[in-house]
Scaffold this motif. Structure first.
Motif, PDB file in Angstrom:
ATOM      1  N   GLU A1363       0.760  -1.129  -0.271  1.00 44.45           N
ATOM      2  CA  GLU A1363      -0.326   0.093   0.121  1.00 44.45           C
ATOM      3  C   GLU A1363       0.724   1.250  -0.254  1.00 44.45           C
ATOM      4  N   ALA A1364       1.873   0.989   0.134  1.00 46.87           N
ATOM      5  CA  ALA A1364       2.965   1.879   0.925  1.00 46.87           C
ATOM      6  C   ALA A1364       3.627   3.020  -1.039  1.00 46.87           C
ATOM      7  N   THR A1365       3.268   1.966  -2.007  1.00 51.32           N
ATOM      8  CA  THR A1365       4.117   2.207  -3.289  1.00 51.32           C
ATOM      9  C   THR A1365       2.582   3.566  -3.411  1.00 51.32           C
ATOM     10  N   VAL A1366       3.468   4.352  -4.513  1.00 52.46           N
ATOM     11  CA  VAL A1366       2.166   5.360  -4.538  1.00 52.46           C
ATOM     12  C   VAL A1366       2.688   5.303  -6.260  1.00 52.46           C
ATOM     13  N   GLN A1367       1.641   5.788  -6.999  1.00 48.95           N
ATOM     14  CA  GLN A1367       1.946   6.066  -8.079  1.00 48.95           C
ATOM     15  C   GLN A1367       3.416   6.466  -8.944  1.00 48.95           C
ATOM     16  N   ASN A1368       3.650   7.967  -8.221  1.00 43.48           N
ATOM     17  CA  ASN A1368       4.944   8.412  -8.484  1.00 43.48           C
ATOM     18  C   ASN A1368       5.604   6.953  -8.324  1.00 43.48           C
ATOM     19  N   GLN A1369       5.881   6.493  -7.651  1.00 42.02           N
ATOM     20  CA  GLN A1369       7.555   5.026  -7.751  1.00 42.02           C
ATOM     21  C   GLN A1369       6.805   4.510  -8.860  1.00 42.02           C
ATOM     22  N   VAL A1370       6.038   4.371  -9.660  1.00 47.71           N
ATOM     23  CA  VAL A1370       5.503   3.569 -10.120  1.00 47.71           C
ATOM     24  C   VAL A1370       5.596   4.149 -11.945  1.00 47.71           C
ATOM     25  N   GLU A1371       6.091   5.502 -11.800  1.00 50.01           N
ATOM     26  CA  GLU A1371       6.215   6.011 -13.013  1.00 50.01           C
ATOM     27  C   GLU A1371       7.456   5.551 -12.965  1.00 50.01           C
ATOM     28  N   ASP A1372       8.299   5.990 -12.202  1.00 49.26           N
ATOM     29  CA  ASP A1372       9.403   6.164 -11.613  1.00 49.26           C
ATOM     30  C   ASP A1372      10.094   5.210 -12.618  1.00 49.26           C
ATOM     31  N   ILE A1373       8.782   3.198 -12.174  1.00 50.45           N
ATOM     32  CA  ILE A1373       9.646   1.984 -12.522  1.00 50.45           C
ATOM     33  C   ILE A1373       9.625   1.979 -14.277  1.00 50.45           C
ATOM     34  N   PHE A1374       8.613   2.789 -14.233  1.00 50.34           N
ATOM     35  CA  PHE A1374       8.496   2.492 -16.182  1.00 50.34           C
ATOM     36  C   PHE A1374       9.121   3.526 -16.403  1.00 50.34           C
ATOM     37  N   ASN A1375       8.931   4.762 -16.455  1.00 53.57           N
ATOM     38  CA  ASN A1375      10.005   5.882 -17.215  1.00 53.57           C
ATOM     39  C   ASN A1375      10.937   5.383 -16.929  1.00 53.57           C
ATOM     40  N   ARG A1376      11.900   5.616 -16.085  1.00 48.99           N
ATOM     41  CA  ARG A1376      13.402   5.559 -14.888  1.00 48.99           C
ATOM     42  C   ARG A1376      13.776   4.339 -15.860  1.00 48.99           C
ATOM     43  N   VAL A1377      13.071   2.855 -15.280  1.00 48.04           N
ATOM     44  CA  VAL A1377      13.575   1.825 -15.783  1.00 48.04           C
ATOM     45  C   VAL A1377      13.335   1.730 -16.984  1.00 48.04           C
ATOM     46  N   VAL A1378      11.725   0.599 -16.754  1.00 46.11           N
ATOM     47  CA  VAL A1378      11.800  -0.544 -17.791  1.00 46.11           C
ATOM     48  C   VAL A1378      11.503   0.009 -19.068  1.00 46.11           C
ATOM     49  N   PHE A1379      10.722   0.976 -19.372  1.00 42.55           N
ATOM     50  CA  PHE A1379      10.501   1.899 -20.633  1.00 42.55           C
ATOM     51  C   PHE A1379      12.492   2.454 -21.478  1.00 42.55           C
ATOM     52  N   LYS A1380      13.218   2.467 -19.871  1.00 43.24           N
ATOM     53  CA  LYS A1380      14.667   2.912 -20.515  1.00 43.24           C
ATOM     54  C   LYS A1380      14.947   1.774 -21.366  1.00 43.24           C
ATOM     55  N   LEU A1381      15.188   0.702 -20.209  1.00 39.67           N
ATOM     56  CA  LEU A1381      16.025  -0.635 -20.516  1.00 39.67           C
ATOM     57  C   LEU A1381      15.196  -1.215 -22.213  1.00 39.67           C
ATOM     58  N   VAL A1382      14.276  -1.075 -22.352  1.00 42.43           N
ATOM     59  CA  VAL A1382      13.254  -1.968 -23.175  1.00 42.43           C
ATOM     60  C   VAL A1382      14.161  -0.392 -24.424  1.00 42.43           C
ATOM     61  N   ASP A1383      14.138   0.223 -24.172  1.00 44.43           N
ATOM     62  CA  ASP A1383      14.761   1.351 -25.377  1.00 44.43           C
ATOM     63  C   ASP A1383      15.616   1.232 -25.493  1.00 44.43           C
ATOM     64  N   GLU A1384      16.697   0.874 -24.766  1.00 48.84           N
ATOM     65  CA  GLU A1384      18.360   0.691 -25.259  1.00 48.84           C
ATOM     66  C   GLU A1384      18.091  -0.761 -25.685  1.00 48.84           C
ATOM     67  N   LEU A1385      17.511  -1.975 -25.392  1.00 43.52           N
ATOM     68  CA  LEU A1385      17.878  -3.046 -25.866  1.00 43.52           C
ATOM     69  C   LEU A1385      17.128  -2.334 -27.509  1.00 43.52           C
TER      70      LEU A1385
END
Length: 1511
Positions: A1363-1385
């Motif tokens: 419950e502690a996870t907020v939407q901003n953290q989710v956005e950070d995960i996608f924008n700074r981690v997952v999306f960046k990972l896929v984009d680099e690959l």
């Protein structure tokens, strides 16, 4: 008839004495009968009057007319013979003659000696008889009527008469006279003599000594006899009572008593002595004979006193004592008067010898008697000091010896006289400089002070240093003594200086006395300069003797101070003592009647102020007075009622250093009229006539030449003098006229240019009617006239000729009465100030003597002097002195070199007794330099144990260390360097030289041939051969270095006090700076390069490393002083590391190690914490090529590991951790450094006892771990770029890959340590996820797979769905981690890193993309935000993944993953196919956007998964 002292006679029986007397009667009678006068028996027969016999028988006998009496002369002859006959008859009838009066027994002998009828042989026989009487005891202390007999004997011997015969015979008589006098005075009966008898006898012998017509043998015998007599007489001073003896002098003489007076001149008519004058020489008295036909003069003496006088007073006469001694001393002193033309130098020589014998015998006792003391003080010293300037070497020698004896006996009563003599001696010995400009004095030129005697040639007064613009002196300069004269004076000065405590006595009595000159400083200044060769001494032996004597005095002075301080003299300071050490003596208590030592030292300081102020006054009075007022000399602590003018007047009157001419001009100015009144008011004119008052006034300043100024002085004097109530003067105007008249009369009577002198009548005429209209009485005027006529008023600054000397001597005597007593000091209380005043020239002179003199004894004494000066410097806490000693000795060692090569030549290395010995140029030269070896041993023995006293001298010490190091002569312990890896290693003397590129061939055949001819046969440097002599000299050098105990000194440095150890480190830094930083700057300027050229690189210099290592070693072993040492070290290290590419790699490596070693100690000091990170920053900013070079990176990491391991709490802030991680990151490309740093990071980040994970270092750890993982990818990519088949890198065969793989695991472990909280998300969790995402694109397959796996675990794990996870953290995960990972690959360059493995990673990334979306956005019981934009971005990435390679698995896997996402979204009611009317606007928009986007790459796929419903 020897002149030696008579031996006490053995006891004789009465019969023996009777036989002696009878024999002597016969001897004299026989001698008389041989003369024609007594040859006739008629003389004897008719000698008696028969009437006397008849009367005795009772007969009446008439006088026959035929019996004619004998003539007067015949009667005297008969009487002389009958005296002996009657004596002979008398003793025949008396069995014991000892009961007879001595006067009766000796009467006939005395009569024949007094008779002018006697001849030389008869007189000689009679004198021999008297001598035998003394020998045989007939004349003894027990003899009856001894006193009367001795008185008659003295009178008889002193006035003996005889007819002259031949000169040799007459001299025999004179010799026997002196023998009898010596028997009488020096024998057992001498104590019975009175003052008159002693004077008569001494006068007789002295007369004989001074008679130049006598033979040399007789005069020398008389002189020796006189010495014996004088020693006997003056020895009585030890047993006499001063008060009683002085009382005798005060008793007036009775008229009947004879006059007690001696004389050696013929000008006194009242004396009855007959003297002879020989060719204008000094007049001296000798016995003269009666006129004879022969040309021989008559040898006779006549009595000065009546012959009967002793008989009248003998019974009441006391023993001789002070009166006769005083009279003798008076006569001798008067003979010394150099202005008395009656005496020649020969006479003065005799008097000087006698005086010296008297003083040597009397010693201190002579000063106990005020009358004797007064005679010596004046005129004795005056005459002696004038004789000390004689050009006659004999006179000079005896005068100097006598002066030395007097100063030794009664120096404490001759304070100013001793000052005068010492100043005069220094003036005579001081040679002028090579170039002496007119009007300017040399280093020791004389500068007079008023009140000092001055003759036309050598001045005898003190001198002072004068300022550059001071007025020139009117005093004549001193002609320097030459040849034998110089040697005599120097020997005398040396003898005086060698008296116990002489120097401290001089300092206390003169330098600490405001009215005396700085005699101690002058004396030492002269002695130190005399050690060097002097101008004008042509004889080398004389030159060397002067140098030796001066050095001996200086060394004795230093030794005396050392004895007072430690009680240890020369023997303890020699390397090889040859005498026993004197025991320390307790410091004597300071006499209570002396001024305190503090007051004397204060007087010394005040004296310096007065001297400076007086010098300024003499140049410019106003500036001088301003200086004196500023320093509190004048106008300070004014007494009630005391004005400023009075205070100033007291100073001007009492200060003897002022220019009297300038003083007179100053006080007589119109503006200073009150000062003039105060000045003249200080004189006491009461009871003095006007002439004496004017004399006293005008001798205190020079009368100015301007008439108005003279009028002011005269008017002021008239008022003050008249107020004193003088007799016969009626008003001030009369005094005014009298004052002017005195000035004019003085000029008229004594000016040599005035021929017609003013008479008394003229003077009386000039003063008529000036006494208020009346005349002065004739007596009054005559008194003034006579006073001026007899004693000229000598104005100051006009001291020339004899009159000037007399005036100056009078001034000295006046000063003596006010100078106080002479202080005899035996205390170390003044040694500090004395040593401070003279240490530099003394040590310099000792150093010069040590380096230039060849005499072993002098060298040994110089060594002792060095050691004692060092001891004194340490005891007095004078580092500058100790430094000077060290510097002086170091220059004498030969171990200092002006230039040391940075490239060490190849020296031969010889095996000697199993040890390698390097035979270098220095080792050979030093082995033959015996003095250098002595200096080295002395130097290092001095420094050993005294390091705390050393400051600037460390530079020379370390310079010698440096030179010895470069020639392989230092102990092994001092050649080591320490690091963090291999422990201890030796400092290499030669660095690895890079191979020089071969120049391109140019110039054709000739150039090739030339290059060939100039090419050496071998590229290896030639090693010269070492001869046996070289090896032997080298062994001598090694033995000397061993004796110096350099390793002990090195170990003692770290135990020094803060100030000393800082000085040592500063010296090392200065030398190291010169060898490296300064040399680089100089070489860079000399080798200017263009902008595109690489910077100049300084070759390897082992000395730079050696100095750096020694500096760091000292700092490391003295951590308690790290705060003081650190700034010095850091300055040097910063200069090296800031230009690290321009120095040798070994020097930079050592600089890095040094910095980190010091950092380990900085970490222990909380106050130095900021310096620790300043150092880390310096290391981190080094050029990458240096930081990653072999050795340096390892050292950096080792140091950092050591600091972090031992001081975990020292690194606290994020900035500090970032500096540490920056250091690790800078060395990561170096394999060994990377291995070590990864071990550190893994230890810190892995759960365990050494784990160090905090909020401050978490991000840094993540970044470093990410860098390690990145390094793995970089290595892999570089490996694959090699265009040949190679084995792929894996964790098994590549430490870098292994570290990268483990880094991912450590990151995963770090993630587990951190709870997912809002406040920790961006700082802690997100960086880990970003790193996982970044490393999921690594070129290393193992790292990539490990990273994406860890990312999948984290993203799909339960921690991010709380419950502690907020939407901003989710956005950070996608924008700074997952999306960046896929984009680099999806990028081609990433695919190119691992074409075989990247597709699989893409597949996993696409699955992670979809799963993460479902896991994070499509959770149950979650308030769903608007994720339309996020969803569209996912669709975009899926589109790209699917179409990147249609032959890839992704083309099939993407639709499948997308299908699962759509179904989940549909099941959750997020994405539905409902009619638009039933859907919300948000859902409608999401559906529409999804449909539109998917139709681009999967047409109809959405409707196939989620069938569309009809509205």
């Amino acid at each position: 008839m020897s002149s030696s002292s008579t031996i006490s006679p053995p006891p004789h029986t009465s019969a023996a004495l009777k036989n002696v007397l009878h024999a002597e009667i016969l001897s004299v009678a026989s001698a008389m009968r041989k003369n024609s006068r007594w040859a006739s028996s008629a003389v004897i027969i008719g000698a008696r009057d028969p009437r006397t016999l008849g009367t005795n028988l009772g007969l009446r006998i008439s006088s026959p007319a035929s019996v004619a009496p004998l003539s007067g002369r015949g009667s005297k002859e008969a009487e002389l013979m009958l005296n002996f006959i009657e004596l002979k008859r008398t003793i025949q009838t008396i069995p014991d003659i000892t009961h007879l009066d001595l006067t009766y027994l000796l009467g006939p002998f005395f009569a024949i000696l007094r008779s002018p009828l006697s001849t030389g042989p008869i007189t000689s026989t009679a004198l021999s008889s008297l001598h035998n009487f003394f020998i045989n005891g007939l004349i003894s202390p027990d003899s009856p009527a001894l006193d009367v007999a001795l008185a008659e004997l003295s009178s008889t011997i002193s006035h003996c008469k005889f007819e002259a015969s031949d000169s040799s015979g007459d001299e025999v008589v004179l010799l026997k006279i002196m023998t009898v006098i010596q028997d009488c005075l020096c024998g057992g009966v001498g104590s019975g003599l009175g003052d008159i008898e002693v004077c008569e006898m001494l006068e007789t012998v002295l007369t004989t000594c001074c008679q130049m017509r006598l033979s040399e043998i007789l005069r020398r015998s008389a002189e020796n006899t006189m010495h014996s007599l004088v020693r006997k007489v003056f020895s009585r001073l030890h047993s006499l009572d001063p008060e009683d003896e002085e009382a005798k002098l005060a008793v007036p003489e009775v008229e009947s008593d004879p006059e007690l007076k001696m004389t050696v001149t013929s000008n006194e008519l009242e004396s009855e002595l007959q003297e002879s004058v020989e060719e204008g020489a000094t007049q001296a008295v000798v016995p003269e004979a009666e006129p004879q036909p022969e040309p021989e003069p008559e040898a006779e003496t006549e009595p000065t006193v009546e012959e009967e006088a002793p008989l009248l007073s003998a019974s009441k006469r006391p023993e001789y004592g002070l009166p006769s001694i005083l009279e003798l001393l008076r006569v001798l002193v008067n003979v010394l008067d150099p202005n008395d033309q009656q005496h020649t130098d020969s006479t003065r020589l005799i008097a000087l010898g006698i005086l010296n014998a008297a003083f040597e015998e009397a010693g201190w006792a002579i000063a106990v008697f005020p009358s004797l003391r007064a005679l010596i003080v004046d005129p004795g010293c005056k005459y002696l000091f004038q004789l000390a300037r004689s050009e006659n070497s004999g006179i000079l020698h005896l005068a100097l010896r006598t002066i030395s004896t007097i100063l030794d006996c009664m120096g404490k009563h001759l304070k100013l006289q001793q000052e005068l003599f010492l100043a005069f001696t220094i003036d005579r010995l001081s040679l002028p400089p090579a170039k002496l400009l007119p009007g300017k004095k040399g280093g020791l030129g004389a500068s007079p002070r008023p009140g000092t005697p001055n003759l036309a040639t050598p001045p005898l007064g003190p001198i002072d240093e004068k300022p550059e613009n001071a007025p020139p002196s009117t005093r004549a300069t001193v002609p320097p003594a030459r040849g034998e004269t110089r040697e005599l004076i120097l020997e005398t000065l040396s003898h005086i200086c060698n008296h116990s405590n002489f120097m401290v006595n001089v300092y206390t009595n003169y330098d600490c006395d405001i009215n005396c000159e700085n005699l101690f400083e002058r004396l030492v200044d002269f002695l130190t300069k005399a050690v060097y060769p002097a101008q004008g001494i042509m004889n080398p032996e004389s030159q060397r003797m002067t140098q030796y004597i001066s050095l001996e005095v200086l060394l004795a002075f230093v030794n005396e101070m050392a004895v007072r301080i430690d009680g240890v003299g020369v023997s303890s300071t020699l390397l090889h003592p040859t005498v026993d050490q004197p025991l320390a003596q307790p410091t004597p208590q300071w006499p209570s009647n002396y001024p305190s030592t503090e007051s004397l030292l204060e007087a010394k300081s005040r004296k310096q102020l007065i001297l400076t102020g007086a010098s300024q006054f003499n140049f410019k009075p106003k500036s001088g007075l301003a200086f004196l007022e500023e320093n509190g000399v004048i106008y300070k602590d004014l007494a009630p009622g005391e004005t400023r003018e009075l205070s100033l007047a007291k100073f001007l009157k009492s200060c003897t250093r002022l220019d009297k001419r300038l003083l007179g001009d100053f006080i007589s100015k119109p503006d200073n009229i009150e000062l003039l009144k105060a000045f003249i008011g200080l004189f006491d004119f009461k009871g003095k006539d006007v002439a004496e008052a004017m004399r006293e006034l005008l001798e205190s300043f020079r009368l100015p030449g301007e008439s108005q100024q003279i009028a002011r002085i005269t008017e002021t004097f008239a008022a003050i003098y008249f107020a004193s109530g003088p007799d016969e003067i009626k008003n001030e105007d009369a005094v005014y006229v009298l004052a002017y008249s005195v000035i004019m009369l003085n000029t008229d009577l004594h000016n040599p240019q005035i021929r017609k002198r003013m008479t008394i009548e003229d003077y009386q005429k000039n003063l008529r009617g000036v006494n208020d209209g009346t005349d002065f009485s004739p007596e009054f005027v005559k008194g003034i006239y006579d006073s001026i006529r007899k004693r000229e008023i000598i104005l100051p600054e006009e001291h020339t000729g004899q009159a000037g000397f007399e005036y100056a001597w009078k001034e000295l005597l006046a000063r003596s009465r006010l100078a106080g007593s002479f202080l005899e000091c035996d205390t170390p209380a003044f040694d500090v100030e004395m040593f401070k005043a003279v240490w530099k020239p003394v040590i310099t002179a000792i150093a010069y003597a040590f380096t230039t003199f060849e005499d072993d004894y002098i060298i040994q004494r110089a060594i002792a002097g060095f050691r004692q000066c060092a001891t004194l410097a340490g005891r007095f806490t004078l580092p500058s002195v100790f430094d000077f000693v060290v510097i002086s000795l170091s220059q004498a060692t030969g171990l200092l070199s002006d230039s040391l090569p940075s490239q060490i030549p190849n020296y031969p290395v010889i095996e000697v007794e199993g040890q390698s010995v390097t035979v270098s140029k220095l080792s050979v030269e030093f082995g033959t330099n015996f003095k250098g070896q002595l200096a080295a041993v002395v130097l290092f023995n001095i420094v050993n144990g005294n390091g705390n006293a050393l400051r600037e001298g460390w530079t020379q010490i370390f310079e010698m260390f440096q030179n010895l190091f470069l020639h392989s002569l230092l102990p092994v312990r001092m050649l080591q360097m320490q690091d963090f890896l291999g422990g201890v290693s030796m400092i290499p003397l030669r660095g690895s030289q890079p191979q020089k590129p071969q120049p391109a061939a140019q110039g054709g055949l000739l150039s090739t041939l030339s290059s060939y001819l100039m090419t050496p046969y071998s590229n290896e440097p030639q090693v010269p051969d070492a001869t046996d002599a070289d090896v032997e000299n080298t062994l001598c050098t090694i033995d000397c270095i061993t004796s110096c105990r350099l390793d002990e000194l090195y170990s003692q440095i770290v135990q020094l006090d803060a100030e000393a150890i800082v000085a040592a480190v500063r010296a090392l830094e200065a030398l190291a700076h010169e060898r490296a930083v300064a040399k680089l700057k100089l070489q860079t300027e000399d080798n200017f390069t263009g902008l595109d050229d690489p910077p100049y690189t300084l070759p390897y210099d082992p000395a730079s490393v050696f100095l750096l290592e020694m500096m760091i070693s000292i700092a490391s072993q003295a951590p308690q002083y790290i705060e003081e040492i650190w700034p010095i070290i850091f300055e040097h290290l910063s200069a090296l590391l800031s230009s690290s590419t321009q120095y040798s790699i070994l020097l930079i490596e050592r600089a890095v190690v040094s910095l980190l070693r010091i950092c380990t100690y900085l970490a222990q000091k909380p106050t130095m914490r900021d310096q620790l990170y300043l150092s880390f920053d310096l290391l981190a900013r080094m050029h990458p090529s240096i930081a990653t070079s072999a050795g340096i990176g390892e050292q950096i990491v080792s140091g950092v590991i050591l600091i972090i391991r031992d001081h975990k709490d020292i690194i606290k802030s994020q900035t500090e951790w970032n500096l540490v991680f920056a250091l690790i990151r800078s060395t990561m490309s170096q394999p060994e450094a990377a291995k070590m740093s990864f071990g550190l990071i893994s230890t810190m980040a892995t759960e365990g006892p050494d784990m160090i994970v905090t909020l401050d270092n978490f991000a840094g750890l993540v970044n470093v771990l990410d860098d390690f993982a990145t390094a793995a990818g970089t290595v892999t990519e570089a490996h694959r770029q090699q265009r040949r088949r190679v084995e792929p890198l894996t964790a098994a065969n590549s430490p870098t890959i292994d570290r990268g793989k483990k880094s991912i695991e450590i990151l995963a472990g770090l993630y587990k340590q951190v709870p997912v909280l809002l406040e920790t998300w961006k700082q802690l969790i997100l960086p880990v996820l970003v790193s996982f995402g970044h490393q999921s694109t690594s070129a290393s397959r193992e790292v990539r797979h490990n990273a994406i796996s860890q990312l999948q675990r984290v993203l799909l794990g339960p921690s991010l769905t709380s419950e502690a996870t907020v939407q901003n953290q989710v956005e950070d995960i996608f924008n700074r981690v997952v999306f960046k990972l896929v984009d680099e690959l999806l990028k081609p360059q990433v695919f190119a890193r691992d074409p075989q493995g990247v597709p699989e990673t893409r597949l996993r990334a696409s699955a992670l993309l979809c799963k993460s979306f479902m896991h994070l956005e499509l959770r149950d019981n979650q308030k769903r935000p608007d994720f339309r934009i996020l969803w569209i971005q996912i669709l975009d990435l899926l589109d790209r993944l699917m179409n990147i390679d249609k032959g890839d698995q992704l083309y099939e896997a993407v639709p499948e993953s997308l299908k699962n996402v759509l179904l989940v979204m549909n099941a959750a009611g997020i994405l539905t196919a409902e009619s638009p009317r039933r859907r919300t606007s948000c859902k409608h928009t999401l559906w529409t956007a999804t449909h539109d986007r998917m139709e681009r790459f999967l047409p109809g796929f959405l409707t196939s998964v989620i069938p569309s419903l009809s509205p």
